[in-house]
Design an enzyme around this catalytic site. Structure first.
Site, PDB file in Angstrom:
ATOM      1  N   LYS A  45       5.759   4.414  -1.669  1.00 38.27           N
ATOM      2  CA  LYS A  45       5.423   3.248  -2.774  1.00 38.27           C
ATOM      3  C   LYS A  45       4.919   2.058  -1.872  1.00 38.27           C
ATOM      4  O   LYS A  45       4.881   1.019  -1.994  1.00 38.27           O
ATOM      5  CB  LYS A  45       6.413   2.575  -3.586  1.00 38.27           C
ATOM      6  N   HIS A 100       6.954  10.871   5.068  1.00 39.01           N
ATOM      7  CA  HIS A 100       7.806   9.868   4.862  1.00 39.01           C
ATOM      8  C   HIS A 100       9.210   9.720   5.852  1.00 39.01           C
ATOM      9  O   HIS A 100       9.838   9.021   5.703  1.00 39.01           O
ATOM     10  CB  HIS A 100       8.384   9.749   3.466  1.00 39.01           C
ATOM     11  N   SER A 130       7.915  -1.236  -7.478  1.00 38.53           N
ATOM     12  CA  SER A 130       7.317  -0.151  -7.384  1.00 38.53           C
ATOM     13  C   SER A 130       8.215   1.165  -7.350  1.00 38.53           C
ATOM     14  O   SER A 130       7.994   2.024  -8.157  1.00 38.53           O
ATOM     15  CB  SER A 130       5.992   0.037  -6.635  1.00 38.53           C
TER      16      SER A 130
END
Length: 313
Positions: A45, A100, A130
């Site tokens: 995010k 990630h 988010s």
């Protein structure tokens, strides 16, 4: 491969088992990067989808054909997810790879590689809001209770993909150390997309001119991505990502966290942030007044800067 209720723990970090396995995570650590690879590294995010779109358009000189016909997870696959090995093996030429993973897990694989790495960071207050909303729609992530409880887990680093603080400090500590690394913030991209696009395209040695730049800017705008099925995840079945509970492309603004945080939560967050980031060598856009931001040491998140950012939304 459903495994919607499975959580994989790898190096003390939780990963959703729907898209990760122990094997896929281990393979990522020993991945053979090619010198022609472009790696997009982010905490969830933080502008991942946006950067995937930007890099796709830059690599294709502003031609939107690929970004309108191939899902972003196929043209810029996540290194650590179970499907990526087959996708990357079938990819010809320059590869765009997303991750990630924290830097410490990829450090060995990246050493000696000339692959270009773009690291995108975002104001963690906007990230946690988010991320909270994403948990509501993503069936492969734990259903969140209150935002207050989720915020506590985020600050502890016990959410999926681990600690935001460790992730950002790990990757940004390599600025000026690792060759071929570009650091950019979500806020920079939001406030000056053209300047950011020019900077990114120059870094990738694909400088855009004229209509190439104009087309790229148009097709990576929030409204364009929001309506693009190759980007907005509406191709994903409802059983996996329930868009009736929220949109993947939710707002895309900066400073929107102020519509969620209470004063007590702001105080808690700033205290933890100040402690965690005290040894970070970089100053981020959300930490300092607009007229002075641009270098120096770390520091507590500034309310003045957030108000300045929010006023631009």
């Amino acid at each position: 491969m459903a495994r919607l209720d499975v959580t994989e723990t790898f190096h003390h970090i939780s990963f959703p088992g729907h898209i990760h396995t122990q094997d896929s995570l281990k393979c990522a650590l020993h991945f053979q990067f090619q010198d022609s690879d472009t790696v997009i590294a982010t905490y969830p995010k933080s502008g991942t989808t946006w950067m995937q779109e930007i890099v796709t358009l830059v690599k294709n000189r502003g031609d939107p054909q690929l970004s309108k016909t191939v899902p972003n997870w196929a043209r810029a696959p996540w290194l650590e997810q179970h499907y990526s090995a087959k996708v990357l093996e079938a990819t010809q030429g320059h590869r765009i790879i997303t991750t990630h993973l924290p830097y410490n897990l990829l450090a060995s694989a990246l050493q000696g590689s000339k692959a270009k790495v773009i690291y995108v960071a975002r104001n963690p207050k906007d990230v946690v809001v988010s991320y909270y909303h994403f948990h509501k729609m993503a069936k492969f992530l734990p259903e969140p209770n209150s935002f207050d409880e989720f915020l506590g887990s985020f600050l502890e680093g016990s959410v999926s993909y681990g600690s935001w603080f460790d992730h950002v400090k790990g990757w940004t500590s390599q600025t000026g150390v690792l060759a071929n690394v570009l650091y950019i913030s979500y806020e920079e991209m939001w406030l000056d997309l053209q300047g950011s696009m020019e900077r990114i395209s120059s870094f990738l040695q694909c400088p855009l001119v004229g209509e190439e730049l104009t087309n790229s800017l148009r097709h990576c705008s929030f409204s364009s991505m929001r309506d693009n099925a190759m980007v907005n995840y509406t191709l994903i079945p409802k059983e996996i990502m329930d868009h009736s509970k929220g949109k993947f492309m939710r707002k895309g603004k900066i400073g929107d966290w102020r519509n969620t945080f209470t004063e007590e939560q702001i105080g808690l967050f700033d205290t933890v942030y100040s402690y965690q980031m005290q040894d970070c060598p970089l100053t981020f856009m959300w930490e300092c007044p607009p007229e002075s931001c641009g270098g120096g040491g770390g520091g507590q998140a500034s309310g003045d800067q957030d108000r300045a950012l929010s006023s631009n939304t």
